[in-house]
Design a protein around this motif. Sequence first.
Motif, PDB file in Angstrom:
ATOM      1  N   LEU A 151      47.864  39.213  38.245  1.00  0.00           N
ATOM      2  CA  LEU A 151      47.081  40.060  39.149  1.00  0.00           C
ATOM      3  C   LEU A 151      46.964  41.484  38.627  1.00  0.00           C
ATOM      4  CD1 LEU A 151      48.604  38.637  42.420  1.00  0.00           C
ATOM      5  CD2 LEU A 151      46.166  38.578  41.849  1.00  0.00           C
ATOM      6  N   ARG A 152      47.945  41.928  37.846  1.00  0.00           N
ATOM      7  CA  ARG A 152      47.891  43.282  37.286  1.00  0.00           C
ATOM      8  C   ARG A 152      47.355  43.282  35.855  1.00  0.00           C
ATOM      9  NH1 ARG A 152      52.358  45.328  36.188  1.00  0.00           N
ATOM     10  NH2 ARG A 152      53.626  43.435  36.319  1.00  0.00           N
ATOM     11  N   ALA A 153      47.038  42.090  35.310  1.00  0.00           N
ATOM     12  CA  ALA A 153      46.615  41.964  33.915  1.00  0.00           C
ATOM     13  C   ALA A 153      47.611  42.638  32.990  1.00  0.00           C
ATOM     14  CB  ALA A 153      45.218  42.554  33.722  1.00  0.00           C
ATOM     15  N   ALA A 154      48.876  42.427  33.290  1.00  0.00           N
ATOM     16  CA  ALA A 154      49.938  43.064  32.525  1.00  0.00           C
ATOM     17  C   ALA A 154      50.169  42.324  31.214  1.00  0.00           C
ATOM     18  CB  ALA A 154      51.222  43.066  33.348  1.00  0.00           C
ATOM     19  N   PRO A 155      50.742  43.002  30.233  1.00  0.00           N
ATOM     20  CA  PRO A 155      51.089  42.317  28.990  1.00  0.00           C
ATOM     21  C   PRO A 155      51.988  41.118  29.281  1.00  0.00           C
ATOM     22  CG  PRO A 155      51.333  44.684  28.740  1.00  0.00           C
ATOM     23  CD  PRO A 155      51.062  44.447  30.185  1.00  0.00           C
ATOM     24  N   GLY A 156      51.704  39.996  28.663  1.00  0.00           N
ATOM     25  CA  GLY A 156      52.473  38.784  28.897  1.00  0.00           C
ATOM     26  C   GLY A 156      51.913  37.909  29.993  1.00  0.00           C
ATOM     27  N   ALA A 157      50.781  38.315  30.607  1.00  0.00           N
ATOM     28  CA  ALA A 157      50.159  37.487  31.643  1.00  0.00           C
ATOM     29  C   ALA A 157      49.730  36.156  31.039  1.00  0.00           C
ATOM     30  CB  ALA A 157      48.959  38.208  32.248  1.00  0.00           C
ATOM     31  N   LYS A 158      49.850  35.084  31.821  1.00  0.00           N
ATOM     32  CA  LYS A 158      49.522  33.759  31.333  1.00  0.00           C
ATOM     33  C   LYS A 158      48.052  33.690  30.899  1.00  0.00           C
ATOM     34  CE  LYS A 158      53.576  32.025  32.398  1.00  0.00           C
ATOM     35  NZ  LYS A 158      54.540  31.516  31.397  1.00  0.00           N
ATOM     36  N   ALA A 159      47.842  33.289  29.657  1.00  0.00           N
ATOM     37  CA  ALA A 159      46.483  33.246  29.118  1.00  0.00           C
ATOM     38  C   ALA A 159      45.590  32.271  29.874  1.00  0.00           C
ATOM     39  CB  ALA A 159      46.532  32.862  27.637  1.00  0.00           C
ATOM     40  N   THR A 160      46.182  31.196  30.386  1.00  0.00           N
ATOM     41  CA  THR A 160      45.386  30.188  31.100  1.00  0.00           C
ATOM     42  C   THR A 160      44.818  30.729  32.392  1.00  0.00           C
ATOM     43  OG1 THR A 160      47.433  29.393  32.123  1.00  0.00           O
ATOM     44  CG2 THR A 160      46.670  28.249  30.143  1.00  0.00           C
ATOM     45  N   ALA A 161      45.332  31.868  32.882  1.00  0.00           N
ATOM     46  CA  ALA A 161      44.867  32.429  34.147  1.00  0.00           C
ATOM     47  C   ALA A 161      43.817  33.522  33.948  1.00  0.00           C
ATOM     48  CB  ALA A 161      46.046  33.001  34.929  1.00  0.00           C
ATOM     49  N   ALA A 162      43.518  33.851  32.701  1.00  0.00           N
ATOM     50  CA  ALA A 162      42.612  34.960  32.443  1.00  0.00           C
ATOM     51  C   ALA A 162      41.207  34.720  32.992  1.00  0.00           C
ATOM     52  CB  ALA A 162      42.553  35.234  30.941  1.00  0.00           C
ATOM     53  N   SER A 163      40.813  33.472  33.169  1.00  0.00           N
ATOM     54  CA  SER A 163      39.469  33.167  33.643  1.00  0.00           C
ATOM     55  C   SER A 163      39.352  33.163  35.160  1.00  0.00           C
ATOM     56  CB  SER A 163      39.033  31.787  33.116  1.00  0.00           C
ATOM     57  OG  SER A 163      39.920  30.784  33.575  1.00  0.00           O
ATOM     58  N   THR A 164      40.462  33.334  35.872  1.00  0.00           N
ATOM     59  CA  THR A 164      40.386  33.339  37.331  1.00  0.00           C
ATOM     60  C   THR A 164      39.779  34.645  37.826  1.00  0.00           C
ATOM     61  OG1 THR A 164      42.598  34.289  37.589  1.00  0.00           O
ATOM     62  CG2 THR A 164      42.448  31.894  37.490  1.00  0.00           C
ATOM     63  N   GLU A 165      39.099  34.560  38.977  1.00  0.00           N
ATOM     64  CA  GLU A 165      38.443  35.742  39.540  1.00  0.00           C
ATOM     65  C   GLU A 165      39.449  36.834  39.875  1.00  0.00           C
ATOM     66  OE1 GLU A 165      35.894  34.871  42.826  1.00  0.00           O
ATOM     67  OE2 GLU A 165      35.254  32.960  41.966  1.00  0.00           O
ATOM     68  N   ALA A 166      40.674  36.447  40.230  1.00  0.00           N
ATOM     69  CA  ALA A 166      41.669  37.419  40.671  1.00  0.00           C
ATOM     70  C   ALA A 166      42.381  38.118  39.512  1.00  0.00           C
ATOM     71  CB  ALA A 166      42.708  36.728  41.548  1.00  0.00           C
ATOM     72  N   PHE A 167      42.143  37.689  38.283  1.00  0.00           N
ATOM     73  CA  PHE A 167      42.848  38.265  37.136  1.00  0.00           C
ATOM     74  C   PHE A 167      42.578  39.771  37.053  1.00  0.00           C
ATOM     75  CE2 PHE A 167      43.499  39.457  32.704  1.00  0.00           C
ATOM     76  CZ  PHE A 167      44.688  38.819  32.408  1.00  0.00           C
ATOM     77  N   GLY A 168      43.675  40.560  37.122  1.00  0.00           N
ATOM     78  CA  GLY A 168      43.562  42.003  36.976  1.00  0.00           C
ATOM     79  C   GLY A 168      43.031  42.738  38.192  1.00  0.00           C
ATOM     80  N   THR A 169      42.780  42.051  39.308  1.00  0.00           N
ATOM     81  CA  THR A 169      42.188  42.727  40.469  1.00  0.00           C
ATOM     82  C   THR A 169      43.152  43.687  41.155  1.00  0.00           C
ATOM     83  OG1 THR A 169      42.795  40.817  41.824  1.00  0.00           O
ATOM     84  CG2 THR A 169      40.545  40.886  40.952  1.00  0.00           C
ATOM     85  N   LEU A 170      44.422  43.559  40.894  1.00  0.00           N
ATOM     86  CA  LEU A 170      45.401  44.469  41.499  1.00  0.00           C
ATOM     87  C   LEU A 170      46.099  45.301  40.426  1.00  0.00           C
ATOM     88  CD1 LEU A 170      46.974  42.113  44.221  1.00  0.00           C
ATOM     89  CD2 LEU A 170      45.114  43.771  44.460  1.00  0.00           C
ATOM     90  N   ALA A 171      45.338  45.645  39.401  1.00  0.00           N
ATOM     91  CA  ALA A 171      45.906  46.396  38.279  1.00  0.00           C
ATOM     92  C   ALA A 171      46.408  47.775  38.691  1.00  0.00           C
ATOM     93  CB  ALA A 171      44.861  46.534  37.170  1.00  0.00           C
ATOM     94  N   GLY A 172      45.917  48.274  39.805  1.00  0.00           N
ATOM     95  CA  GLY A 172      46.346  49.600  40.242  1.00  0.00           C
ATOM     96  C   GLY A 172      47.711  49.627  40.904  1.00  0.00           C
ATOM     97  N   LEU A 173      48.272  48.464  41.187  1.00  0.00           N
ATOM     98  CA  LEU A 173      49.587  48.408  41.830  1.00  0.00           C
ATOM     99  C   LEU A 173      50.698  48.287  40.793  1.00  0.00           C
ATOM    100  CD1 LEU A 173      48.961  45.941  44.814  1.00  0.00           C
ATOM    101  CD2 LEU A 173      49.049  48.438  44.893  1.00  0.00           C
ATOM    102  N   SER A 174      51.821  48.853  41.112  1.00  0.00           N
ATOM    103  CA  SER A 174      52.995  48.661  40.251  1.00  0.00           C
ATOM    104  C   SER A 174      53.572  47.279  40.491  1.00  0.00           C
ATOM    105  CB  SER A 174      54.062  49.718  40.564  1.00  0.00           C
ATOM    106  OG  SER A 174      54.597  49.507  41.869  1.00  0.00           O
ATOM    107  N   ASP A 175      54.396  46.824  39.550  1.00  0.00           N
ATOM    108  CA  ASP A 175      55.028  45.519  39.716  1.00  0.00           C
ATOM    109  C   ASP A 175      55.898  45.503  40.967  1.00  0.00           C
ATOM    110  OD1 ASP A 175      55.926  42.841  38.839  1.00  0.00           O
ATOM    111  OD2 ASP A 175      57.847  43.845  38.532  1.00  0.00           O
ATOM    112  N   ALA A 176      56.639  46.596  41.220  1.00  0.00           N
ATOM    113  CA  ALA A 176      57.512  46.649  42.392  1.00  0.00           C
ATOM    114  C   ALA A 176      56.707  46.552  43.684  1.00  0.00           C
ATOM    115  CB  ALA A 176      58.340  47.933  42.377  1.00  0.00           C
TER     116      ALA A 176
END
Length: 607
Positions: A443-468
């Motif tokens: 959801l944050r498109a962080a380094p190490g994100a599962k490559a198989t999920a990159a095509s989902t609409e939600a990928f990276g949509t919450l990049a503005g949030l911290s992991d915590a």
Amino acid sequence: MQQKETILKQYFGYDSFRSGQAEIIDAMAEGRDLLAIMPTGAGKSICYQVPALMDEGITLVVSPLVSLMKDQVGALLQAGVRAAYINSSLTPGQQQEALRRAMMGAYKIIYVAPERLLTPAFLWFAETADIRRVTVDEAHCVSQWGQDFRPSYLSVAEFIGKLSRRPVLSAFTATATAGVRQDILALLGLEEPLVYMAGYDRPNLEFCVEQPRNKNLALLGHLRDFGGKSGIVYCSTRKAVEAVCEFLRQQGIAATRYHAGLEDAERRANQDDFLYDRAEVMVATNAFGMGIDKSNVSFVIHYNMPKDLESYYQEAGRAGRDGEPAKCILLYSPQDVITGRYFIEHGRDEEEMDPETRAKVQEQASERLKRMTFYATTTDCLRGFILRYFGETAPSECGNCSNCKDGFETVDIAPAAKQVVLCVEQLHRLGRAYGKNALSAILRAAPGAKATAASTEAFGTLAGLSDAALRAILDALVREGYLAVGEGEYPVLETTEKSEEVFSGESLTVKLKVATRRAVRGEKAPTEQSANPELLAQLKALRLSLARSAGVPAYAVFTDATLREIATHLPRTNAEFAGIKGVGTVKCNRYGEEFTAAVREYLEKSN
């Protein structure tokens, strides 16, 4: 028959009973069976020790651990009570001698391991001797649905049945849900018993939950804040015990260790170092502590989350047994849940069960683990959460837990929740399911994100949030039932019937922690209050010297609370000393001169 108040003062040094104790003692003295649920520190042992001293005959106390028996018997001998134990720590010859002395009336109270009950020698003794009462301590161990099932406890009812004269039977435990209580009543064969349930609340305990980035640094900070006080650090594995103990020793902290992988001799030596205050911190698995009556434990820190709230409350309750303020701190991380699941699925205790029973036990263990996880992530009052789990009503805030003190803010998480649920659903359609760590990275498109999920609409949509921040939202969605943790080998997130509600267009408000005050870690532990701190230090040194001479732990001479009474009231004669809370007749005669002399010397130097 002696009066219970006389015995309480003569042997234990107290003028009055705690809540519930007198009612329980009266029932036992009248010959009534009993089940008492009393939290650690409520004074269970007094309840069966006083009736044992009120009239003739012997009281047997069935106890699960050698260390518990040794501790209890040592304290009774210091108080002037004739007591002994019979367990595997004694050689066959020593056991035979103990039984011979018991037959001659040498003991009023005998602690016995459940494995000894049905041996020919013990059965002969029990049938021949004047056994008036049998008390089963840690009675929850008889229930396979409880957290500490011990098959040997099932022998208690058979043992009672073999006696030609049935003794009064009583059972005591600190924690028991409704199902476990019913098991105790049925499996021990209690007849028309008084069922006494004390409140589970321990007002002197402050409950705290933290999710530190670095557990070692958080632990070290807490121990430095406690300033050399006595405490326990619980870890879930032997490997963790070894690593944490070594880390603390490297930091100059007097720590020792305890787990089932150590040789018996080392376990005994390490336990004694802790009980006798040669080591200030005990780092241990849950193999340590059941029934350990060390009164001056100022803190219990769980380095890992336990498997259930029953275990947690029993272990945490080993703090503050003297009634003084104490802290119970849980250092939580999601990895603890994975470890808990592993133990449930690979537990050795279930190996001898039939498949159906094993499946049921594991199902119940999984449910208890889930409730424990909810405790570790809740925004509600921690004390209230525990009390409600055990069937008690509780106020919405206690004012003495980290959740009540830290403060939370109600936040609308609907926008983020929609993206989270969308991501889980789309991954499911792709035949994928992930846990909280992987979902946060996706959801944050962080380094190490599962490559198989990159095509989902939600990928990276919450990049503005911290992991915590995102982890807090994921925890809230699980806690509120909008997502669930799967029951498979890995704790992956799944949608639920409530998941679609996040798309309703309405706000979705939950409480999330915000930085409204300094973190719990770093605050000073409760300070010791004494009118004369210099004298208190001298009294502690005197107590330690006397304890070492007697070969008992320091608290078996006098508790810290009693020493503070002495330092405050300044008794200068034995008559004045006898009026101090916690000073019985035997201890007054044994130690009065040394302690009153210390007070007189202190007063002379102060003038």
